[in-house]
Every structure is written in structure tokens, then in C-alpha cells.
Design an enzyme around this catalytic site. Structure first.
Site, PDB file in Angstrom:
ATOM      1  CG  ASP A 138      -0.013   4.093  13.056  1.00 10.33           C
ATOM      2  OD1 ASP A 138      -0.616   4.120  12.259  1.00 10.33           O
ATOM      3  OD2 ASP A 138       1.022   3.209  13.755  1.00 10.33           O
ATOM      4  CG  ASP A 158      -0.478   0.173   2.019  1.00 10.80           C
ATOM      5  OD1 ASP A 158       0.668   0.498   2.328  1.00 10.80           O
ATOM      6  OD2 ASP A 158      -0.815  -0.726   3.509  1.00 10.80           O
TER       7      ASP A 158
HETATM    8  C1  UD1 Z   1      -0.027  -2.271  12.352  1.00  4.92           C
HETATM    9  C2  UD1 Z   1      -1.217  -0.715  12.675  1.00  4.92           C
HETATM   10  C3  UD1 Z   1      -0.820   0.306  11.576  1.00  4.92           C
HETATM   11  C4  UD1 Z   1       0.533   0.827  12.565  1.00  4.92           C
HETATM   12  C5  UD1 Z   1       1.617  -0.697  12.948  1.00  4.92           C
HETATM   13  C6  UD1 Z   1       2.910  -0.600  13.148  1.00  4.92           C
HETATM   14  C7  UD1 Z   1      -3.572  -1.937  12.152  1.00  4.92           C
HETATM   15  C8  UD1 Z   1      -4.478  -1.742  11.469  1.00  4.92           C
HETATM   16  N1  UD1 Z   1      -2.258  -1.204  11.645  1.00  4.92           N
HETATM   17  O1  UD1 Z   1      -0.247  -2.627  11.061  1.00  4.92           O
HETATM   18  O2  UD1 Z   1      -1.630   1.524  11.748  1.00  4.92           O
HETATM   19  O3  UD1 Z   1       1.362   1.689  11.553  1.00  4.92           O
HETATM   20  O4  UD1 Z   1       0.931  -1.894  13.402  1.00  4.92           O
HETATM   21  O5  UD1 Z   1       2.591  -0.170  14.874  1.00  4.92           O
HETATM   22  O6  UD1 Z   1      -3.603  -1.987  13.345  1.00  4.92           O
HETATM   23  N2  UD1 Z   1       6.175  -7.612   8.610  1.00  4.92           N
HETATM   24  C9  UD1 Z   1       6.993  -8.149   7.910  1.00  4.92           C
HETATM   25  N3  UD1 Z   1       7.156  -9.715   7.647  1.00  4.92           N
HETATM   26  C10 UD1 Z   1       5.604  -9.708   7.857  1.00  4.92           C
HETATM   27  C11 UD1 Z   1       4.702  -8.882   8.658  1.00  4.92           C
HETATM   28  C12 UD1 Z   1       5.303  -7.117   9.149  1.00  4.92           C
HETATM   29  O7  UD1 Z   1       8.136  -7.296   7.164  1.00  4.92           O
HETATM   30  O8  UD1 Z   1       4.954 -11.020   8.332  1.00  4.92           O
HETATM   31  C13 UD1 Z   1       7.301  -5.783   8.462  1.00  4.92           C
HETATM   32  C14 UD1 Z   1       6.325  -5.291   7.925  1.00  4.92           C
HETATM   33  O9  UD1 Z   1       6.267  -5.177   6.120  1.00  4.92           O
HETATM   34  C15 UD1 Z   1       6.529  -3.485   8.426  1.00  4.92           C
HETATM   35  C16 UD1 Z   1       7.110  -3.654   9.467  1.00  4.92           C
HETATM   36  O10 UD1 Z   1       7.119  -5.050  10.030  1.00  4.92           O
HETATM   37  O11 UD1 Z   1       7.649  -3.368   7.568  1.00  4.92           O
HETATM   38  C17 UD1 Z   1       6.242  -3.222  10.493  1.00  4.92           C
HETATM   39  O12 UD1 Z   1       4.585  -4.007  10.090  1.00  4.92           O
HETATM   40  P1  UD1 Z   1       3.478  -4.595  11.362  1.00  4.92           P
HETATM   41  O13 UD1 Z   1       3.952  -5.071  12.729  1.00  4.92           O
HETATM   42  O14 UD1 Z   1       2.753  -6.411  10.926  1.00  4.92           O
HETATM   43  O15 UD1 Z   1       2.160  -3.680  10.812  1.00  4.92           O
HETATM   44  P2  UD1 Z   1       0.641  -4.217  10.847  1.00  4.92           P
HETATM   45  O16 UD1 Z   1       0.051  -5.197  11.680  1.00  4.92           O
HETATM   46  O17 UD1 Z   1       0.400  -3.921   9.339  1.00  4.92           O
END
Ligand code: UD1
Length: 432
Positions: free
Chosen positions: A315, A127
């Protein structure tokens, strides 16, 4: 109740600089970052769950459609109360058209696997804030005995009963922690999630699951232990207040000046942002139902680096850049969580800001004033940052593509108006 199409209708935010802010405002429930996850968790039990303190933001409308596609009967039972009947039978599939609109729909994966032993969930795309991988979700579920593969754009997952396991996350991902938590509550045996995300929304989800009869220990710390149980029961639950909305209003006070009270949030959820804003010159103190903020002078520039909770939340990054844009001095802002979150900088610069971005860093040189301009929101927090920038700009600012902001803030204009800020949410052909 406002329908999704009404909410998604475009228009713009019309913002002007005004008097310093004053008054009291109550934050909404954390619909986007906590509520949606608890809706997904309600799929774990064949009963009727009631979630309160939710708002009909666009993202919730999409989640509602996801839940209905799966076979849950979901309806509004009050102003901010949602009733979810997940008695079933469930169809464990989340369609492409919905998942691509709402990344949080990936949160149905854990509950569906736990309850149905299978799930077919469309792969969400990237996104506007960067690529968002799912490798930690996959690896964790595989460690618990699930088989996953991506076929024709869908995650196809199946398992017999999931087995408790020790899972070490590479990074404290919020989404992966949530999916693994909801997968493990009904697993056979105990699980441990190491390097778990510590965000307050995780603790809120765990408290909800424990009220349903789950046995989760240590949520809010880096090590979460789960003793699997045979079944859960449906309960009523109040979703936590929105700490991101609270932080946004704090920052509005920083940019417009004034003295405000914010109710419905907890100071300890905002520790790091309050500390940074304090260094910049915004005084924050606890109040009986939340906190007060006071800002009498132009803010001072302070370097900021985002980190998982309890660090400075990603955020808040676009919002703090908007604040630094008119602060005294220069600052370096470093984004450590997402890889492409500075897209809004060009829009801010159109308003006269002096922000240079390279890779994960931005150098923000504070200017004396911004000038109002038409600008475009690119994601929810970037859009809110442009609205705040408008409060410090001479003339009129129009923030276009406001639907991005509406995704996460039920009524940002109304909240700011309650504090005396001249912000209006204009709708095509309707006025406000
Ligand atoms: C959630 C929040 C978002 C917030 C973020 C971090 C919601 C709807 N969204 O997003 O507002 O900014 O937490 O606090 O609650 N990643 C990987 N592999 C994975 C999972 C994540 O590499 O399997 C990476 C992502 O690409 C990103 C980072 O980890 O760069 C953080 O992601 P994550 O903490 O999972 O964020 P969200 O849950 O998507």
C-alpha cells in the site's frame, strides 16, 4: 450522516506546494482494512455488535449494503459507531452489483458458511492493481469440508458444520487468512493456519473474535491456531487506528518537509516504513500517543521492495515512488505483492517525474522539482501518492477521480490541512 452518493461525487483534489508541515493530527480508524472485515465477522453471531472508530468512507457504505442484503440490520449509532444486529434470519447471498464495487465483501464467505452452512457470493473481478485470485480462500475452505463451485459468476458454497483442519497457505494472503479465521472459529475441532498473514489488521480481527468468545492463538505470527467453539456472543469493539493513513502522513512530511506529530497509531505497526524513511533522511520517534516525524533536508534515494507484513507494505509503494521522484539520486522499487500496481507512473511523469517501469520494477531518478498538472487517480493509494506529489510541485496540481482516494481516506485533505498543507477536496459545483 453523509450519504454514499455525496461521498462518491466527483470533483478533484487541489494541491499546491506550501510551507514545511507542522502540527499534530490524529489518524482515523482503519475502516477499510480492518473495520470492513469486522463487520463481516459480526455475521457469526445472532446478536447486536457495536463497532467504534469507523468512518463513513465509500467502501463502508457498500459493505453496509452487502450486510443489509444478507439480512443484518446495520445503522450508525454515533459519530463513528456502527451497530450491527445480525439476529437474522440471514439470506446468505452477496449480490453481484455490490461485490464488484468492493472486493472486501468476499469476507462474508467464511462467516456465512460457518453460521448458515451455505453462501452464494458473486465472484469479484480483478481491479486496477492486478488480478486478485481466490484460490487460497477456496482451497482452505474445502480442506475444512466445504464444497465450492463457481456457477454463473457466483461462488456457491455449502457444508455441514465445518471441520477444523491444518491449512498451509501458498502465500500469506490477508484476505484468505481472514476468511479462514472467521470460518474456523465455529468449526468442529481445532484448526491451524500455516504461513498466515501477519498484518496488524489480522491481530485486530482475532482480538475482536476472541472477545466474542473465540479461541484463537498466535494471530500476528505465521502460525495461527484456532480451537472451534459452539457459539459466539456479540460484543462492542474499537477498531484499530489506520496505520496506512499514518504512513501516508509520514510520507507527506518527507515530501513537504517539516515536523509533525501523528496520534492514534503505533510505531511498531510502521517498523519497516519508518526504517526506510529513516534511511532516506526522515527522523521518526515515538510520542506519547503515536509518533513524531521531522524532515529538514531533501530526501536521499533508497531502494524499496514490497513484501507481506512485517515487510514494506505494498500500500505504501505508490507513495514512496512519489517521495523518490524528488529525492536525491536514483532508486529501484520492486513490487512483490500485486502484479500490476505501477499504472500511476505515467501520471507522475506528467508532473515531470522520471520513473521508468518494467514488470515488477520501477527505476526512479530523482528530479529537482515537479510541476503541477491535472492528473488522474487510478486507485486509492496511487491517488494519495499524486496528492503528495502535488506538495512538491511548482504551481497547481489537480488530482481527478478523487473518489478512489475517498474509498480509503475519510478526509485526506482535512488531515493534510491540519498540518498546514494547501490541499483542498473540491466538489463539483460546491467548492470544497
Ligand atoms: C489486502 C488489503 C490491501 C493490501 C493487501 C496486501 C484490504 C481491504 N485490502 O488485500 O490494501 O494491499 O491486503 O497487504 O484489507 N492471492 C492469490 N490467491 C488468493 C488470495 C490472494 O493468488 O487466494 C494473491 C493476490 O492476487 C495478490 C496477493 O496474493 O497478488 C496478495 O493478496 P491479499 O494479501 O489476499 O490481499 P487482499 O486481502 O486482497
Amino acid at each position: 450522516m453523509t450519504s454514499r452518493s455525496d461521498r462518491a461525487s466527483d470533483g478533484w483534489f487541489l494541491v499546491a506546494a506550501g510551507e514545511p508541515l507542522s502540527g499534530t493530527v490524529r489518524v482515523s480508524g482503519a475502516t477499510k482494512n480492518a473495520g470492513l472485515k469486522q463487520m463481516a465477522a459480526a455475521l457469526l453471531t445472532p446478536g447486536v455488535t457495536v463497532l467504534r472508530n469507523l468512518d463513513p468512507v465509500v467502501d463502508l457504505d457498500v459493505m453496509l449494503e452487502v450486510m443489509r442484503a444478507i439480512g443484518a440490520d446495520v445503522s450508525w449509532s454515533g459519530e463513528s459507531e456502527l451497530t450491527i444486529d445480525a439476529t437474522g434470519p440471514l439470506v446468505p447471498e452477496a449480490p453481484y452489483e455490490l461485490v464488484t464495487q468492493l472486493r472486501a465483501s468476499i469476507n462474508v464467505l467464511g462467516p456465512l458458511l460457518a453460521r448458515c452452512g451455505q453462501a452464494r457470493v458473486a465472484m469479484p473481478g480483478g481491479d486496477n492493481i492486478g488480478s486478485r485470485k481466490l484460490d487460497m480462500h477456496f482451497r482452505g475452505l474445502e480442506t475444512m469440508g466445504a464444497e465450492l463451485e463457481v456457477v454463473h459468476g457466483f461462488i456457491e458454497a455449502r457444508c455441514n458444520r465445518l471441520c477444523g483442519a491444518r491449512i498451509v497457505l501458498e502465500f500469506p494472503s490477508v484476505g484468505a487468512t481472514e476468511n479462514l479465521l472467521t470460518a474456523s472459529v465455529l468449526a468442529k475441532g481445532s484448526s491451524v493456519i500455516e504461513n498466515a498473514a501477519r498484518e496488524p489488521e489480522i491481530s485486530d480481527l482475532a482480538a475482536f473474535l476472541n472477545r466474542m468468545g473465540a479461541r484463537i492463538f498466535g494471530a500476528g505470527t505465521a502460525t495461527i491456531e484456532v480451537e472451534g467453539v459452539e457459539s459466539l456472543r456479540a460484543v462492542d469493539n474499537d477498531v484499530m487506528g489506520d496505520r496506512i493513513e499514518a504512513g501516508t502522513l509520514l510520507m507527506a512530511c518527507g515530501i513537504a518537509g517539516g515536523e509533525i506529530t501523528i496520534e492514534g497509531t503505533r510505531l511498531e505497526h510502521l517498523d519497516m516504513v519508518v526504517r526506510k524513511l529513516g534511511d532516506m533522511g526522515l527522523a521518526v520517534a515515538p510520542a506519547p500517543e503515536g509518533l513524531t516525524a521531522r524532515c529538514e533536508h531533501r530526501l536521499r534515494a533508497v531502494d524499496v521492495a514490497t513484501l507481506p507484513y512485517p515487510g514494506f507494505a505494498t500500500d505504501f509503494m505508490p507513495l514512496v515512488v512519489a517521495l523518490l521522484a524528488t529525492a536525491e539520486g536514483s532508486a529501484i522499487v520492486t513490487e512483490n505483492v500485486f502484479d500490476n500496481r505501477f499504472g500511476f507512473v505515467d501520471e507522475l511523469n506528467r508532473m515531470g517525474a522520471d520513473v521508468r517501469n518494467e514488470g515488477r520494477h520501477a527505476v526512479v531518478r530523482g528530479v529537482d522539482h515537479l510541476s503541477g498538472a491535472p492528473v488522474r487517480a487510478q486507485d486509492v493509494r496511487a491517488g494519495a501518492a499524486l496528492v503528495l506529489a502535488g506538495l512538491a510541485a511548482e504551481g497547481e496540481t489537480r488530482v481527478l477521480d478523487p473518489h478512489h482516494v475517498d474509498r480509503g481516506y475519510p478526509d485526506l485533505a482535512g488531515k493534510l490541512q491540519a498540518l498546514g498543507a494547501p490541499v483542498r477536496r473540491m466538489r463539483e459545483g460546491v467548492g470544497e
